[in-house]
Design an enzyme around this catalytic site. Structure first.
Site, mmCIF file in Angstrom:
data_model
loop_
_atom_site.group_PDB
_atom_site.id
_atom_site.type_symbol
_atom_site.label_atom_id
_atom_site.label_comp_id
_atom_site.label_asym_id
_atom_site.label_seq_id
_atom_site.Cartn_x
_atom_site.Cartn_y
_atom_site.Cartn_z
ATOM 1 N N TYR A 1 -2.569 -2.023 -10.472
ATOM 2 C CA TYR A 1 -2.609 -1.876 -9.018
ATOM 3 C C TYR A 1 -1.806 -2.979 -8.312
ATOM 4 C CZ TYR A 1 -4.278 -2.160 -4.261
ATOM 5 O OH TYR A 1 -4.300 -2.261 -2.896
ATOM 6 N N LYS B 1 0.495 3.383 -3.003
ATOM 7 C CA LYS B 1 -0.687 4.224 -3.252
ATOM 8 C C LYS B 1 -0.344 5.714 -3.225
ATOM 9 C CE LYS B 1 -3.826 0.749 -1.291
ATOM 10 N NZ LYS B 1 -4.453 0.251 -0.071
ATOM 11 N N TYR C 1 -4.330 3.705 7.789
ATOM 12 C CA TYR C 1 -5.672 3.114 7.796
ATOM 13 C C TYR C 1 -6.461 3.517 9.018
ATOM 14 C CZ TYR C 1 -3.790 0.906 3.863
ATOM 15 O OH TYR C 1 -3.213 0.732 2.672
ATOM 16 N N SER D 1 0.790 -1.240 0.000
ATOM 17 C CA SER D 1 0.000 0.000 0.000
ATOM 18 C C SER D 1 0.822 1.289 0.000
ATOM 19 C CB SER D 1 -0.942 0.011 1.196
ATOM 20 O OG SER D 1 -2.039 -0.827 0.938
ATOM 21 N N VAL E 1 0.971 -3.832 3.805
ATOM 22 C CA VAL E 1 0.862 -5.129 4.489
ATOM 23 C C VAL E 1 2.136 -5.977 4.412
ATOM 24 C CG1 VAL E 1 -1.650 -5.434 4.502
ATOM 25 C CG2 VAL E 1 -0.324 -6.145 2.498
HETATM 26 O O1 DON Z 1 -4.481 -4.839 -2.246
HETATM 27 C C1 DON Z 1 -4.016 -5.354 -1.233
HETATM 28 O O2 DON Z 1 -4.726 -5.880 -0.401
HETATM 29 C C2 DON Z 1 -2.505 -5.311 -1.054
HETATM 30 N N1 DON Z 1 -1.839 -5.444 -2.305
HETATM 31 C C3 DON Z 1 -2.076 -4.031 -0.413
HETATM 32 C C4 DON Z 1 -2.820 -3.732 0.866
HETATM 33 C C5 DON Z 1 -2.026 -3.009 1.872
HETATM 34 O O3 DON Z 1 -0.823 -2.950 1.854
HETATM 35 C C6 DON Z 1 -2.800 -2.446 2.987
HETATM 36 N N2 DON Z 1 -1.895 -2.105 4.035
HETATM 37 N N3 DON Z 1 -1.827 -1.923 5.110
#
Ligand code: DON
Length: 320
Positions: free
Chosen positions: A194, A70, A246, A67, A264
């Site tokens: 993405y 982003k 978040y 993330s 994540v």
């Molecule tokens: O889309 C997803 O779920 C992961 N590729 C990225 C999510 C993420 O890193 C949320 N983080 N805390």
């Protein structure tokens, strides 16, 4: 002790002190490849505008942006399409929901995603990047990252494949967004961009350089070049403060007080502007990169957040 040695000692102590917190978290398992990481790893890099870097821990480890990407696609989309175009399609309001929640797309008409830091908003932003194919869009993103980090970054194909096969929730979000008219390209193309941007591999030093440029309002102090506008950097920092961690963003702002973005994979990017670090060893600002793959149920690195809190407290770094 020399000043540099003292600062190095601070980050070394921090890593040793907080490594054990990994026990309170787990590597993300909904992306199968991430579950295979060593949960006890912890690394940090801090870089100032003169290139002075202190780092400690497993700082040679490569890990995926997840993330954290982003923030970068948001900046790139604003550079490509202009801020008004982007803000017409994605809002800048925190949600308090989990990062992959779908609930607000239906409960708030016309289904505009709340912010670019949640999955719905990020998929929308990825669909906006200029390019005729996912590969053209990603080439632009990788070029942008190469400018910032000074090295060619690559996509971890195994991590991408592992998420591509299991991305049911993101697919659902993307189809919903397509139905309400918020995607600029077909669903599978937006998803490919993405998920591949999430699988770009970096080190903590790369993250710290990205944080440094954001902290300096889009100016790269090592290249002496303005890479993106101050207006876009300001927006990115505001989004990091309000939505970057978040549904823990409120507590993070209250107890740490720095613009930051987590992923994540256990990545954390922090941008420390000069006004927030006047009393630190980096009085003209710095970027911080952290990696600690054991995350909490919200998605933030457990040891990483503790380490960042320790550094922010020790060096009196806060934007408030
Ligand atoms: O889309 C997803 O779920 C992961 N590729 C990225 C999510 C993420 O890193 C949320 N983080 N805390």
């Amino acid at each position: 002790m020399e000043k540099k040695d003292m600062q190095e000692q601070v980050v070394i102590n921090g890593v040793e002190q907080f490594r054990g917190f990994a026990k309170e978290g787990r590597c993300a398992s909904y992306i199968p490849m991430l579950a295979e990481r060593n949960p006890d790893h912890l690394a940090v890099s801090v870089i100032g505008p003169d290139g002075y870097e202190v780092r400690a821990g497993d700082s040679e480890e490569l890990f995926t942006l997840q993330s954290v990407s982003k923030v970068l696609t948001f900046i790139l989309a604003c550079m490509d399409k202009g801020l008004p175009y982007v803000l017409e399609r994605v809002d800048v309001e925190p949600t308090g929901d989990t990062f992959n929640s779908i609930i607000r797309l239906e409960s708030h008409q016309p289904g505009k995603p709340f912010n670019p830091m949640i999955n719905a908003g990020a998929i929308t932003v990825s669909s906006m990047l200029t390019g005729h194919s996912p590969s053209e869009k990603l080439t632009k993103l990788l070029h942008f990252l190469q400018q910032i980090t000074g090295r060619a970054l690559t996509i971890n194909e195994a991590v991408f494949q592992s998420e591509w096969q299991t991305a049911n929730r993101n697919r659902a979000l993307a189809y919903y967004l397509m139905d309400s008219g918020f995607l600029d390209c077909p669903v599978e193309e937006a998803l490919e961009v993405y998920l591949k941007q999430c699988a770009i591999e970096v080190t903590v030093t790369d993250l710290a350089k990205i944080g440094l440029v954001i902290a300096h309002d889009g100016y790269h102090p090592l290249l002496k070049t303005q890479l993106f506008s101050k207006e876009v950097a300001k927006m990115a920092k505001a989004l990091m403060v309000t939505c970057g961690m978040y549904n823990a963003s409120g507590k993070f702002a209250a107890f740490i007080g720095l613009p930051a973005k987590s992923g994540v994979s256990g990545a954390i990017l922090a941008a420390v502007p000069s006004h927030a670090s006047l009393h630190s060893p980096f009085p003209t600002g710095c970027g911080i990169g952290i990696y600690g793959p054991a995350i909490d149920e919200i998605g933030n690195s457990v040891a990483g957040v503790q380490l960042l809190k320790y550094l922010a407290t020790k060096w009196q770094m806060t934007i408030f």
